[in-house]
Design a protein around this motif. Structure first.
Motif, PDB file in Angstrom:
ATOM      1  N   LEU A   1       0.831  -1.206   0.000  1.00  0.00           N
ATOM      2  CA  LEU A   1       0.000   0.000   0.000  1.00  0.00           C
ATOM      3  C   LEU A   1       0.870   1.263   0.000  1.00  0.00           C
ATOM      4  N   LEU A   2       1.930   1.256   0.807  1.00  0.00           N
ATOM      5  CA  LEU A   2       2.832   2.413   0.837  1.00  0.00           C
ATOM      6  C   LEU A   2       3.439   2.661  -0.539  1.00  0.00           C
ATOM      7  N   ARG A   3       3.791   1.587  -1.223  1.00  0.00           N
ATOM      8  CA  ARG A   3       4.374   1.711  -2.566  1.00  0.00           C
ATOM      9  C   ARG A   3       3.332   2.239  -3.561  1.00  0.00           C
ATOM     10  N   ASP A   4       2.120   1.657  -3.516  1.00  0.00           N
ATOM     11  CA  ASP A   4       1.081   2.036  -4.482  1.00  0.00           C
ATOM     12  C   ASP A   4       0.609   3.478  -4.293  1.00  0.00           C
ATOM     13  N   LEU A   5       0.593   3.928  -3.025  1.00  0.00           N
ATOM     14  CA  LEU A   5       0.073   5.269  -2.736  1.00  0.00           C
ATOM     15  C   LEU A   5       1.162   6.333  -2.679  1.00  0.00           C
ATOM     16  N   CYS A   6       2.378   5.939  -2.935  1.00  0.00           N
ATOM     17  CA  CYS A   6       3.534   6.843  -2.843  1.00  0.00           C
ATOM     18  C   CYS A   6       3.391   8.116  -3.686  1.00  0.00           C
ATOM     19  N   PRO A   7       2.810   8.051  -4.908  1.00  0.00           N
ATOM     20  CA  PRO A   7       2.726   9.283  -5.717  1.00  0.00           C
ATOM     21  C   PRO A   7       1.804  10.356  -5.141  1.00  0.00           C
ATOM     22  N   PHE A   8       1.016   9.986  -4.122  1.00  0.00           N
ATOM     23  CA  PHE A   8       0.019  10.914  -3.604  1.00  0.00           C
ATOM     24  C   PHE A   8       0.378  11.321  -2.170  1.00  0.00           C
ATOM     25  N   PRO A   9       0.668  12.605  -1.932  1.00  0.00           N
ATOM     26  CA  PRO A   9       0.966  13.071  -0.566  1.00  0.00           C
ATOM     27  C   PRO A   9      -0.218  12.830   0.358  1.00  0.00           C
ATOM     28  N   ALA A  10       0.097  12.582   1.641  1.00  0.00           N
ATOM     29  CA  ALA A  10      -0.949  12.301   2.635  1.00  0.00           C
ATOM     30  C   ALA A  10      -0.718  13.133   3.887  1.00  0.00           C
ATOM     31  N   PRO A  11      -1.760  13.370   4.673  1.00  0.00           N
ATOM     32  CA  PRO A  11      -1.588  14.070   5.954  1.00  0.00           C
ATOM     33  C   PRO A  11      -0.713  13.230   6.880  1.00  0.00           C
ATOM     34  N   PRO A  12      -0.088  13.848   7.871  1.00  0.00           N
ATOM     35  CA  PRO A  12       0.713  13.091   8.845  1.00  0.00           C
ATOM     36  C   PRO A  12      -0.129  11.983   9.472  1.00  0.00           C
ATOM     37  N   THR A  13       0.465  10.813   9.611  1.00  0.00           N
ATOM     38  CA  THR A  13      -0.283   9.650  10.082  1.00  0.00           C
ATOM     39  C   THR A  13       0.318   9.070  11.355  1.00  0.00           C
ATOM     40  N   HIS A  14      -0.535   8.563  12.237  1.00  0.00           N
ATOM     41  CA  HIS A  14      -0.095   7.862  13.433  1.00  0.00           C
ATOM     42  C   HIS A  14       0.274   6.431  13.039  1.00  0.00           C
TER      43      HIS A  14
ATOM     44  N   LYS B   1      -5.626  21.517   1.127  1.00  0.00           N
ATOM     45  CA  LYS B   1      -4.176  21.307   1.211  1.00  0.00           C
ATOM     46  C   LYS B   1      -3.659  20.303   0.191  1.00  0.00           C
ATOM     47  N   TYR B   2      -4.480  19.288  -0.123  1.00  0.00           N
ATOM     48  CA  TYR B   2      -4.027  18.221  -1.017  1.00  0.00           C
ATOM     49  C   TYR B   2      -4.901  18.213  -2.278  1.00  0.00           C
ATOM     50  N   PRO B   3      -4.437  18.813  -3.367  1.00  0.00           N
ATOM     51  CA  PRO B   3      -5.240  18.891  -4.592  1.00  0.00           C
ATOM     52  C   PRO B   3      -5.598  17.506  -5.138  1.00  0.00           C
ATOM     53  N   CYS B   4      -6.790  17.366  -5.578  1.00  0.00           N
ATOM     54  CA  CYS B   4      -7.296  16.166  -6.270  1.00  0.00           C
ATOM     55  C   CYS B   4      -7.592  14.989  -5.361  1.00  0.00           C
ATOM     56  N   ALA B   5      -6.623  14.589  -4.506  1.00  0.00           N
ATOM     57  CA  ALA B   5      -6.814  13.346  -3.755  1.00  0.00           C
ATOM     58  C   ALA B   5      -5.778  13.211  -2.645  1.00  0.00           C
ATOM     59  N   PHE B   6      -6.059  12.279  -1.715  1.00  0.00           N
ATOM     60  CA  PHE B   6      -5.072  11.916  -0.698  1.00  0.00           C
ATOM     61  C   PHE B   6      -5.392  10.530  -0.142  1.00  0.00           C
ATOM     62  N   PRO B   7      -4.367   9.769   0.295  1.00  0.00           N
ATOM     63  CA  PRO B   7      -4.602   8.476   0.946  1.00  0.00           C
ATOM     64  C   PRO B   7      -5.061   8.697   2.387  1.00  0.00           C
ATOM     65  N   TYR B   8      -5.969   7.836   2.833  1.00  0.00           N
ATOM     66  CA  TYR B   8      -6.514   7.926   4.193  1.00  0.00           C
ATOM     67  C   TYR B   8      -6.338   6.559   4.855  1.00  0.00           C
ATOM     68  N   TRP B   9      -5.472   6.512   5.857  1.00  0.00           N
ATOM     69  CA  TRP B   9      -5.159   5.249   6.520  1.00  0.00           C
ATOM     70  C   TRP B   9      -6.108   4.994   7.691  1.00  0.00           C
ATOM     71  N   VAL B  10      -6.666   3.792   7.714  1.00  0.00           N
ATOM     72  CA  VAL B  10      -7.493   3.336   8.841  1.00  0.00           C
ATOM     73  C   VAL B  10      -6.713   2.215   9.516  1.00  0.00           C
ATOM     74  N   GLY B  11      -5.935   2.576  10.530  1.00  0.00           N
ATOM     75  CA  GLY B  11      -5.053   1.589  11.133  1.00  0.00           C
ATOM     76  C   GLY B  11      -3.794   1.439  10.294  1.00  0.00           C
ATOM     77  N   PRO B  12      -2.929   0.493  10.667  1.00  0.00           N
ATOM     78  CA  PRO B  12      -1.645   0.362   9.981  1.00  0.00           C
ATOM     79  C   PRO B  12      -1.681  -0.448   8.688  1.00  0.00           C
ATOM     80  N   PHE B  13      -2.795  -1.178   8.430  1.00  0.00           N
ATOM     81  CA  PHE B  13      -2.795  -2.118   7.305  1.00  0.00           C
ATOM     82  C   PHE B  13      -3.921  -1.907   6.296  1.00  0.00           C
ATOM     83  N   GLN B  14      -4.688  -0.839   6.453  1.00  0.00           N
ATOM     84  CA  GLN B  14      -5.789  -0.579   5.523  1.00  0.00           C
ATOM     85  C   GLN B  14      -5.799   0.896   5.160  1.00  0.00           C
ATOM     86  N   ALA B  15      -5.934   1.185   3.870  1.00  0.00           N
ATOM     87  CA  ALA B  15      -5.964   2.574   3.406  1.00  0.00           C
ATOM     88  C   ALA B  15      -7.051   2.743   2.356  1.00  0.00           C
ATOM     89  N   PHE B  16      -7.756   3.873   2.419  1.00  0.00           N
ATOM     90  CA  PHE B  16      -8.698   4.280   1.386  1.00  0.00           C
ATOM     91  C   PHE B  16      -8.054   5.405   0.596  1.00  0.00           C
TER      92      PHE B  16
END
Length: 507
Positions: A39-52, A75-90
């Motif tokens: 997921l980190l690799r696939d979502l790398c092109p898209f900046p995300a808010p700071p995550t816990h 702050k993030y044009p077009c899109a951003f990844p949203y992590w729900v826990g450490p192993f799932q991202a929307f």
């Protein structure tokens, strides 16, 4: 001292079982770790808010605070990844070009997200996929044709007038603060039961239906909690949690209500057949169409399908309509100049105030613009999601692989300052013909778009016009500054503490 025979006999199997469980746990941990890396690799092109590291972004939207989402859109044009826990991202999107690319495909609904709705709705149009969804859509679409919608106007007006009669008793001739959401909620349920199921429930007067309304609100809140609390994503953990146990109780109440609606109609049809009264109604209602579909497609349209579609229509239709009318009334209360212009337009069209016709609804051009602007500011369904069945490439060249859950934030799209100038300002002229023609086709999506758009969108617009026309003819509305509207970003947009407005009866 030597170990006893019993200790020796049982020690080895216990050690083996422990080692086996440890190995399984280790494999699962490796699997989750690899998933996170992917997921980190696939979502790398898209900046995300700071995550816990553990909660991800869960705290950002868990309490339904939409203001935070607006900050992220800015702050993030077009899109951003949203992590729900450490192993799932929307993957959240809110750009019209992204939306057009996304909705132009036939990706399935996200199993990860929509599975949380199944206990309440079953597998109806909201959750179905493929050929079965297409079959259900084709069977149910006739329930929303123009001729049937025309026949609903008189029924809608009658239900709105019942609500207005209640308001007159509460207010008299005084300017009175009323929590209108509760009244509108019951009114929309009344309309839905009469139009779709030909049932006279008297729910606006009788208190018997208060339990159903409160149950839908509480169930929606628990489902949203389930969705954004990753520790409860595992079905077994959630089932034995206090929230899971409570949801089972609520679902039972909702399904009992639905079952009564179905059984009452079946009994009525049986009695009519018994007494030889088999003449068909001029216009079938929604339930007639579903029962006819079951009779003609018994093998492919089961009793479970029947209950699921009735559940979907009652729960989804009732909740979204109540919100849409409430938000519109609130926005007009905040903007008295637009409220008065709508009132003057409606008075010029209806004149005697006694009835509304289909053609008159089409003349309410400025009121329609106000309705659309309210739907922009407060879309009843804040987001929809799909799971990518194949890779997708967006117009800016960035891509995502198959398997990613994409969430189209309709709220974010409608509040995107790159599309809408001063997006928080209520400006109905955004929806003049000239301005609408110049805007991107996918910048305004209150009913989604594409083949899976809202099947009941025309019903909703008719209901909004009838309701607001009659309300503005009889009452002037203004906000209560001590109790501003606070939205809860759940499956359906909700008011956190109700909708409090000053109502004053017009002469």
């Amino acid at each position: 001292m030597e170990s006893s025979w019993l200790e020796t006999r049982w020690a080895r199997p216990l050690y083996l079982a422990f080692a086996f469980c440890l190995a399984l746990g280790l494999l699962q941990a490796i699997k989750l770790y690899l998933r996170r890396l992917r997921l980190l690799r696939d979502l790398c092109p898209f900046p995300a808010p700071p995550t816990h590291w553990f909660y991800g972004h869960q705290k950002l939207l868990q309490d339904g605070k939409i203001e935070k989402l607006e900050e992220l859109v800015e702050k993030y044009p077009c899109a951003f990844p949203y992590w729900v826990g450490p192993f799932q991202a929307f993957f959240y999107i809110y750009d019209p070009d992204y939306a057009k690319t996304f909705l132009g495909r036939t990706d399935p609904k996200s199993k990860y997200l929509y599975k949380f709705l199944i206990p309440c709705l079953g597998n109806g149009l909201v959750n179905l996929e493929g050929s079965k969804w297409f079959q259900h859509r084709c069977l149910l679409t006739p329930g929303f044709n123009v001729n049937i919608l025309k026949s609903y106007i008189k029924v809608m007006a009658h239900s709105v007038n019942i609500m207005l009669g209640k308001w007159e008793k509460i207010c008299g001739t005084q300017d009175t603060v009323v929590e209108v959401f509760e009244h509108i909620n019951l009114m929309t349920l009344d309309v839905l039961m009469k139009c779709a199921f030909s049932q006279e429930t008297n729910c606006q007067i009788s208190s018997n239906h208060d339990l159903y309304v409160k149950t839908t609100f509480e169930a929606s809140k628990i489902i949203f909690y389930h969705l954004y609390s990753f520790l409860h994503h595992h079905d077994i953990i959630f089932k034995f949690s206090p929230q899971g146990h409570r949801l089972q109780e609520l679902v039972k109440i909702l399904h009992q209500y639905t079952e009564k609606v179905i059984q009452d109609r079946k009994k009525l049809l049986k009695d009519e057949k018994k007494h030889g009264n088999t003449q068909k109604q001029k216009d079938q209602d929604y339930l007639d169409i579903i029962l006819s579909a079951q009779a003609e497609n018994g093998n492919s349209f089961s009793d479970t399908d029947l209950r699921s579609e009735v559940n979907t229509f009652i729960l989804a239709g009732h909740d979204t309509m109540a919100g849409s009318i409430s938000w519109l009334l609130y926005h007009l209360a905040l903007n008295p100049e637009h409220q008065e212009r709508c009132r003057q337009e409606i008075r010029g069209i209806l004149r005697d105030r006694s009835s509304i016709t289909w053609d008159q609804l089409g003349e309410m051009s400025y009121t329609t613009m106000c309705i659309k602007e309210s739907l922009r500011l407060a879309p009843p369904i804040p987001s929809i999601s799909r799971e990518l069945s194949k890779p997708i490439t967006f117009p800016d060249g960035r891509s995502l692989p198959a398997g990613i859950t994409v969430v189209l934030s309709i709220w974010g799209l409608h509040h995107n300052s790159a599309i809408w100038e001063n997006p928080k300002v209520f400006d109905p002229l955004r929806f003049s013909q000239e301005n609408s023609d110049q805007r991107h086709t996918h910048s305004f999506l209150p009913f989604s778009a594409g083949p899976r758009n809202c099947i009941g969108q025309h019903f909703a617009m008719v209901k909004l016009k009838v309701a607001i026309a009659l309300i503005l003819l009889h009452f002037k509305v203004s906000p209560d500054p001590t109790r501003p509207l606070v939205f809860l970003h759940q499956i359906v947009l909700k008011p956190k503490n109700g909708v409090h407005l000053h109502l004053k009866k017009l002469p």
